[in-house]
Scaffold this active site. Structure first.
Site, PDB file in Angstrom:
ATOM      1  N   SER A  56      29.138   2.289 131.230  1.00 15.34           N
ATOM      2  CA  SER A  56      28.519   3.181 132.213  1.00 15.34           C
ATOM      3  C   SER A  56      29.194   4.543 132.219  1.00 15.34           C
ATOM      4  O   SER A  56      28.521   5.593 132.212  1.00 15.34           O
ATOM      5  CB  SER A  56      28.613   2.544 133.607  1.00 15.34           C
ATOM      6  OG  SER A  56      28.038   1.267 133.610  1.00 15.34           O
ATOM      7  N   LYS A 180      33.561  -8.662 133.196  1.00 12.87           N
ATOM      8  CA  LYS A 180      34.082  -7.480 133.887  1.00 12.87           C
ATOM      9  C   LYS A 180      33.431  -7.428 135.262  1.00 12.87           C
ATOM     10  O   LYS A 180      32.213  -7.301 135.380  1.00 12.87           O
ATOM     11  CB  LYS A 180      33.780  -6.195 133.122  1.00 12.87           C
ATOM     12  CG  LYS A 180      34.258  -4.948 133.873  1.00 12.87           C
ATOM     13  CD  LYS A 180      33.750  -3.650 133.259  1.00 12.87           C
ATOM     14  CE  LYS A 180      34.257  -2.458 134.073  1.00 12.87           C
ATOM     15  NZ  LYS A 180      33.673  -1.163 133.629  1.00 12.87           N
TER      16      LYS A 180
END
Length: 332
Positions: A56, A180
């Site tokens: 991201s 994650k």
């Protein structure tokens, strides 16, 4: 379909950096691979466990297949040149189908990535039931030539929040190596870490920030993939290593400084993060540019970031002068 990798591969514990993508200050905004290589060298020399490309923070949604491969190749070559055998993780962020995720995993493996970090598809969130998500990850893992890592980030996935039961079902797959948690749920980290002790798996649970690094470690987590490592990789790694060595008070002091700066980074969004990395690392001003249509960083954000990062940047420079490096580099 048979699993593509014959031997399960463990995702090492430690600190990982989700790196930025740098662009040239031209109308075309091609990749700035020179600054990318410079940043990879900075991270490799710090001794952190590894990097995540095309996540991201890396604006993966704005990259094409060839650009992704170029970035992975440069990262692999730079870490190898420095002598850091750290882990190279490639994100498939932006891919919305099983097919595209598999293609990106194969591309990543081709140019040297060790793992792939994968979000659940979310364009049609009502259709993504727990069973659908489980099938998605298992199908990709079956076909991927490298192990995959689950990426839990409801904020960019239409609110999809995978629960512990789903994660534990996926954790036993031989080609799913870890997760994650950018849902920032320490409770999940605790539950998964406890439950994994009774399963035949080497599944690795990582946090998605250093704000709660020590909290995550204290309940069984194995580290973090944290944007703060773009600015203070040594500080993040030292906090991790001190805690692992039982030096809690020292770890807390460093973690507190990192956390204060991370709060400032979060307030600035992606453009604040890019500015922080550019300013603190003395990169060219163009390193703070996002790929359009992302706007230029505002003067107010610059002022805020300057104040928030003053202390941690000074500490990072101090660690550099002392020659402190993380265990990933020391081991080599």
């Amino acid at each position: 379909m048979p699993v593509a990798t014959s031997t399960p591969k463990t995702l090492p514990a430690g600190i990982y950096c989700p790196t930025l993508t740098f662009f040239q200050p031209t109308a075309e905004q091609d990749l700035d691979l020179e600054t990318h290589a410079r940043h990879m060298e900075f991270l490799a020399k710090s001794g952190i466990q590894g990097v995540v490309l095309q996540g991201s923070t890396g604006e993966a949604v704005a990259l094409d297949r060839d650009e992704r491969k170029q970035m992975i190749r440069v990262a692999k070559e730079t870490f190898s040149r420095i002598g850091n055998s750290g882990t190279i993780i490639a994100g498939t962020v932006g891919a919305q189908s099983t097919r595209e995720n598999i293609i990106l995993c194969k591309d990543a493996a081709e140019v040297g990535a060790d793992f792939a970090l994968i979000l659940p598809p979310s364009y049609f969130p009502a259709m993504m039931t727990p069973d659908a998500i489980q099938s998605f990850y298992e199908d990709v893992a079956d076909a991927s030539p490298i192990p995959i890592i689950i990426y839990s980030y409801p904020g960019v996935c239409s609110g999809i929040n995978m629960d512990t039961d789903l994660i534990l079902r996926l954790a036993v797959h031989p080609n799913i190596a870890g997760i994650k948690h950018t849902d920032h749920d320490v409770g999940k980290i605790a539950r998964e870490s406890a439950a994994l002790k009774g399963l035949q798996t080497s599944f690795t649970v990582l946090g998605g920030a250093t704000d709660y690094l020590l909290g995550g470690l204290s309940v069984g987590g194995k580290g973090a993939i944290t944007g703060m490592a773009n600015v203070a990789p040594r500080a993040c790694a030292k906090a991790f290593e001190l805690f692992q060595a039982g030096k809690t008070a020292e770890a807390l002091e460093i973690a507190g400084e990192v956390s204060k700066a991370e709060w400032g980074m979060g307030k600035g969004g992606i453009m604040g993060t890019k500015y922080a990395v550019q300013k603190c690392n003395n990169y060219p001003e163009s390193a703070a540019l996002g790929r359009k249509p992302l706007p230029l960083v505002s003067a107010a954000t610059k002022s805020h970031v300057d104040a928030a990062f003053e202390s941690i940047t000074a500490f990072e420079r101090q660690l550099e002068k002392q020659g402190w490096v993380g265990k990933s580099l020391v081991a080599n």
